[in-house]
Every structure is written in C-alpha cells, then in structure tokens.
Design an enzyme around this catalytic site. Structure first.
Site, PDB file in Angstrom:
ATOM      1  N   ASP A 115     -12.729  25.077  -1.918  1.00  8.22           N
ATOM      2  CA  ASP A 115     -12.099  26.278  -1.374  1.00  8.22           C
ATOM      3  C   ASP A 115     -13.054  27.474  -1.444  1.00  8.22           C
ATOM      4  O   ASP A 115     -13.408  28.089  -0.426  1.00  8.22           O
ATOM      5  CB  ASP A 115     -10.812  26.536  -2.169  1.00  8.22           C
ATOM      6  N   ARG A 128     -13.380  35.824  13.679  1.00  8.77           N
ATOM      7  CA  ARG A 128     -12.275  35.843  12.725  1.00  8.77           C
ATOM      8  C   ARG A 128     -11.953  34.478  12.152  1.00  8.77           C
ATOM      9  O   ARG A 128     -10.962  34.316  11.446  1.00  8.77           O
ATOM     10  CB  ARG A 128     -11.012  36.427  13.375  1.00  8.77           C
ATOM     11  N   LYS A 129     -12.746  33.463  12.468  1.00  7.94           N
ATOM     12  CA  LYS A 129     -12.446  32.104  12.022  1.00  7.94           C
ATOM     13  C   LYS A 129     -13.736  31.321  11.849  1.00  7.94           C
ATOM     14  O   LYS A 129     -14.571  31.302  12.759  1.00  7.94           O
ATOM     15  CB  LYS A 129     -11.548  31.407  13.048  1.00  7.94           C
TER      16      LYS A 129
END
Lengths: 164, 164
Positions: free
Chosen positions: A72, A130-131
């Site tokens: 993560d 944004r991704k």
C-alpha cells in the site's frame, strides 16, 4: 541492507510535507510506524523492509497484513514520485502530489519466511494527473512471495489538514 | 464498546490452538498485535475495532493498511468458523481448521475518520473444504468506508510448527 539515508539516498517519503508525513505505514514522523521508504531504480521503484519478530502470521512466517501495508504505502509513494516525473518536476517542489489508495489487491503466492529482508519492486502501469496504477512484486531473497496492484488517486482536499 | 470477553462472548480467534495464535493481526498470544476478534451474528460475522491514535494516514483519518489488516484477519477467522459450521462441528473441536489468505482485495470508498470504532460485517460467499470466500463491508458509524473480498485457503501443512 540497512534502510535509511545511507549513501545520501533520499526516499520518496522524505519529501512529503510534514503535515502529510504522519502515516503509520510510511510517515517519517510517526514514531510507532513502519517507515516504509521507496526510491527509483531506473524505471522501477524499490523498497526494502525487514519485518520485526512480532510481524508473524504463524511462527516462522510473515504476517500477510504487513505485506499488504508495505504494498500500500510503497505504491502510493511510487504514485507520488511518478506524478512528479510525469510533470518533469523534482520531488519536494510545489505543489505536492500525495496519493491515497482507491483499491489494493494482493495475491499471496507462497508463505513468506521470517528473517529475510523483503524487497518490493514496482512498475507504474498507468499515470494520469489524478490516478496512478502501480504493480508490485514482493521478493523474499530470490523467491516471489506476493504480487500487488494498487490504484492510487490524488489526495482529495478533504484529507488536507486545515491551516493552523 | 470494549472488545474482549464481556458478556462471556468467545470469539473465533479464542479457539485457535496456541501454536496458531501468534498472528500479529489476530493472535491472542501476540503481545504487540492488533487482537482482531470476530463472532457470528446470525449468518454474518462481525468484528469491532478501535484504531489507536497512531493508526493514522493523514491526521484525522485511519491508515488504509490497518483496514486491510482487519479485513484480512477477520476474513480468515470467518473462513475458519464457516468451515466448522459446514462440518457441523463446534469451534475448538479437533481437527482445527485454520485458513490463510490467498488473495486480499480492498476498495476504499471514503476517508475513514479517526475516533470512531470500526465495524466489519461479512458474509460467506463460498465454502469448500479447502477454500472459503468472504466479503466484508467496513463501517465507521453508519458510513460504509471500505469493502473487502478475501479468498482464504486451508492452511498448508508447511505452515504448521514442527512438534517440539
């Protein structure tokens, strides 16, 4: 290999603004945290982490939730660095580009032995403003023990602490 | 609500044999661990967890890796309990049925506020002797903040500690 700023290396997470450096997984200012640190190695990003003795699943093997946490934070760190690269900017310049996790997927391929530093090696599959999508392999020595895929999105303004 | 054995409740993880109760996420014998505890509520399994102040992502919000860890351990615990149910056996009877994670997927729907106990509520999507699929929703108060899906497989013998 000891982690830290040996050889003068600065890691992606060293450039997070103080207000965004509190994360349990990767915040340099979280005294209880894991202190995940990531850097480029060519077009891949890498992270080395030594699980602590209590990061166990059953005796002798590493806890899968820890591996998920490493994937993560290493992936959101990589997403941030990839965004800077895509903009042709140096890490630490303004404005910051801090990413959060929209989805996290981990496949556990083999039991992960304790006592071996883990190496995460990632490629950036997609970069948009944004991704960012990051794909990771987790190695214990030469054995691939897990694979991860994270979809990271630019941190929404609602996450940012209000000005003091 | 304080977790623990209030009201005489015993949780799935209370029935793990000592040798399999060392997990950082859910082992009752891991003094550094999270102590995830799960129980049935009808056909759903539930888990309540209060993040500690240092389980932060950015200030005010819960660390996503913690949520992944909760989903992971609550799901493997649910898998174990579902296997006992499918066999018509009480928890704690022999042989044990301990599951490990083959894959973990978490979708983060909203930022998860600190200071609110988290409720995980799960359904068992599939039960086979060696494979159980568990689907989870994570709630902060009444707000669904994440969804998880875990494919759990019966623990391989190679995970079992050798007899002393």
């Amino acid at each position: 290999m000891k982690r830290g700023d040996m050889d003068g290396i600065r890691f992606f997470q060293d450039f997070y603004p103080d207000a965004l450096a509190q994360c349990y997984g990767c915040g340099r200012l979280n005294e209880h945290g894991l202190h995940v640190r990531s850097r480029w190695e060519g077009n891949e990003s890498v992270c080395i982490f030594e699980p602590r003795p209590y990061h166990t699943a059953v005796p002798g093997f590493v806890y899968g939730g820890l591996i998920a946490s490493l994937v993560d934070c290493h992936s959101t760190g990589t997403a941030s660095a990839a965004a800077f690269r895509a903009e042709g900017r140096e890490l630490g310049t303004d404005p910051p580009r801090r990413f959060v996790t929209a989805s996290l997927h981990v496949d556990y391929l083999k039991p992960t032995p304790m006592g071996v530093p883990l190496l995460l090696r990632s490629t950036v599959e997609e970069v948009r403003p944004r991704k960012v999508v990051v794909v990771t392999t987790v190695l214990a020595g030469t054995v691939e023990v897990a694979r991860g895929r994270v979809v990271a999105v630019l941190m929404p303004d609602s996450f940012l602490p209000a000005a003091p």
